[in-house]
Scaffold this motif. Structure first.
Motif, short mmCIF file in Angstrom:
data_model
loop_
_atom_site.label_atom_id
_atom_site.label_comp_id
_atom_site.label_asym_id
_atom_site.label_seq_id
_atom_site.Cartn_x
_atom_site.Cartn_y
_atom_site.Cartn_z
N ALA A 284 0.84 -1.20 0.00
CA ALA A 284 0.00 0.00 0.00
C ALA A 284 0.88 1.25 0.00
CB ALA A 284 -0.93 -0.01 1.21
N LYS A 285 2.01 1.16 0.68
CA LYS A 285 2.94 2.30 0.76
C LYS A 285 3.52 2.63 -0.62
CE LYS A 285 6.97 3.42 3.57
NZ LYS A 285 7.82 2.94 4.65
N LEU A 286 3.91 1.60 -1.38
CA LEU A 286 4.43 1.83 -2.72
C LEU A 286 3.33 2.35 -3.64
CD1 LEU A 286 6.69 1.74 -4.82
CD2 LEU A 286 6.16 -0.69 -5.17
N ASP A 287 2.14 1.77 -3.54
CA ASP A 287 1.02 2.27 -4.36
C ASP A 287 0.74 3.74 -4.08
OD1 ASP A 287 0.44 0.12 -5.98
OD2 ASP A 287 -1.20 -0.64 -4.72
N ARG A 288 0.81 4.12 -2.81
CA ARG A 288 0.56 5.52 -2.44
C ARG A 288 1.62 6.43 -3.05
NH1 ARG A 288 -1.66 9.43 0.38
NH2 ARG A 288 -0.53 10.71 1.87
N LEU A 289 2.89 6.03 -2.97
CA LEU A 289 3.96 6.83 -3.57
C LEU A 289 3.75 6.97 -5.08
CD1 LEU A 289 6.79 8.22 -3.52
CD2 LEU A 289 7.74 5.93 -3.90
N LEU A 290 3.45 5.87 -5.74
CA LEU A 290 3.25 5.91 -7.19
C LEU A 290 2.01 6.70 -7.56
CD1 LEU A 290 4.26 2.24 -8.08
CD2 LEU A 290 5.67 4.31 -8.21
N ASP A 291 0.97 6.61 -6.74
CA ASP A 291 -0.24 7.37 -6.98
C ASP A 291 0.01 8.87 -6.79
OD1 ASP A 291 -3.07 7.61 -7.54
OD2 ASP A 291 -3.34 8.02 -5.39
N LEU A 292 0.68 9.23 -5.69
CA LEU A 292 0.95 10.65 -5.41
C LEU A 292 1.82 11.29 -6.49
CD1 LEU A 292 1.57 10.64 -1.55
CD2 LEU A 292 -0.29 11.78 -2.78
N THR A 293 2.73 10.52 -7.04
CA THR A 293 3.65 11.06 -8.05
C THR A 293 3.10 10.90 -9.48
OG1 THR A 293 4.87 8.97 -8.12
CG2 THR A 293 5.69 10.70 -6.63
N GLY A 294 1.96 10.25 -9.61
CA GLY A 294 1.36 10.07 -10.93
C GLY A 294 2.14 9.12 -11.83
N THR A 295 2.86 8.19 -11.23
CA THR A 295 3.73 7.33 -12.03
C THR A 295 3.25 5.89 -12.18
OG1 THR A 295 5.09 6.91 -10.08
CG2 THR A 295 5.80 8.70 -11.54
N LEU A 296 2.22 5.49 -11.47
CA LEU A 296 1.78 4.09 -11.52
C LEU A 296 1.38 3.68 -12.93
CD1 LEU A 296 1.17 1.41 -10.17
CD2 LEU A 296 -1.11 2.29 -9.62
N ASP A 297 0.47 4.43 -13.54
CA ASP A 297 0.04 4.09 -14.90
C ASP A 297 1.20 4.20 -15.88
OD1 ASP A 297 -2.54 3.57 -14.08
OD2 ASP A 297 -3.25 5.60 -14.52
N HIS A 298 2.04 5.18 -15.68
CA HIS A 298 3.20 5.36 -16.55
C HIS A 298 4.12 4.14 -16.49
CE1 HIS A 298 6.50 7.29 -18.64
NE2 HIS A 298 7.29 6.98 -17.62
N LEU A 299 4.34 3.63 -15.30
CA LEU A 299 5.26 2.51 -15.13
C LEU A 299 4.68 1.18 -15.59
CD1 LEU A 299 6.84 3.37 -11.68
CD2 LEU A 299 8.01 3.30 -13.88
N THR A 300 3.38 1.02 -15.52
CA THR A 300 2.80 -0.28 -15.80
C THR A 300 2.01 -0.34 -17.10
OG1 THR A 300 0.86 0.26 -14.45
CG2 THR A 300 2.68 -0.89 -13.36
N ALA A 301 2.02 0.73 -17.87
CA ALA A 301 1.33 0.71 -19.16
C ALA A 301 2.06 -0.20 -20.14
CB ALA A 301 1.26 2.13 -19.73
N PRO A 302 1.31 -0.85 -21.04
CA PRO A 302 1.98 -1.69 -22.04
C PRO A 302 2.87 -0.85 -22.95
CG PRO A 302 -0.41 -1.68 -22.38
CD PRO A 302 -0.12 -0.83 -21.19
#
Length: 136
Positions: A91-109
């Protein structure tokens, strides 16, 4: 000698077309290069890869250099036409990636126009015409 209690340890498991790197410990200023170098070596040595899995269940703290490392890994995976997966995120990593707007960027095909070259492992983008007569 003092050892850092969260020193990084990587375990790499591979199949014919995918790599799984289990990340144990903190991803920070002191350890970011270790992960980036391992991923880069795997992408270079295995041009037939389709998927790169970073298993994050045992990932500790991630600082700004750790986030930078993840972004670099995402860029290199995309350049190689390899899909990056961040598995078992806390959850901590998801929060960091969500706050920085990088989750979709990192996991997009990877982009569909990405083509691997067989010798260098570098990718090029296929250009397609956009105008009504096929010209831009």
């Amino acid at each position: 000698m003092t050892t850092h209690p969260h020193q990084m340890c990587l375990t790499t498991l591979d199949t014919q077309d995918s790599i799984r790197i289990e990340v144990h410990g903190d991803l920070d200023y002191d350890t970011a290069d270790l992960l980036v170098n391992e991923v880069t070596a795997q992408l270079t040595d295995r041009p037939g890869l389709t998927d790169l899995h970073l298993h994050c269940a045992e990932l500790g703290a991630v600082d700004s250099m750790g986030l930078c490392a993840l972004l670099m890994i995402g860029r290199r995976a995309a350049e190689a036409g390899v899909r990056l997966h961040l598995d078992a995120r806390s959850a901590k990593l998801d929060r960091l990636l969500d706050l920085t707007g990088t989750l979709d960027h990192l996991t997009a095909p990877p982009p569909t126009g990405t083509v691997k070259t067989s010798v260098t492992g570098e990718s090029t983008m296929a250009i397609r015409p956009t105008g009504p007569d096929g010209l831009t």
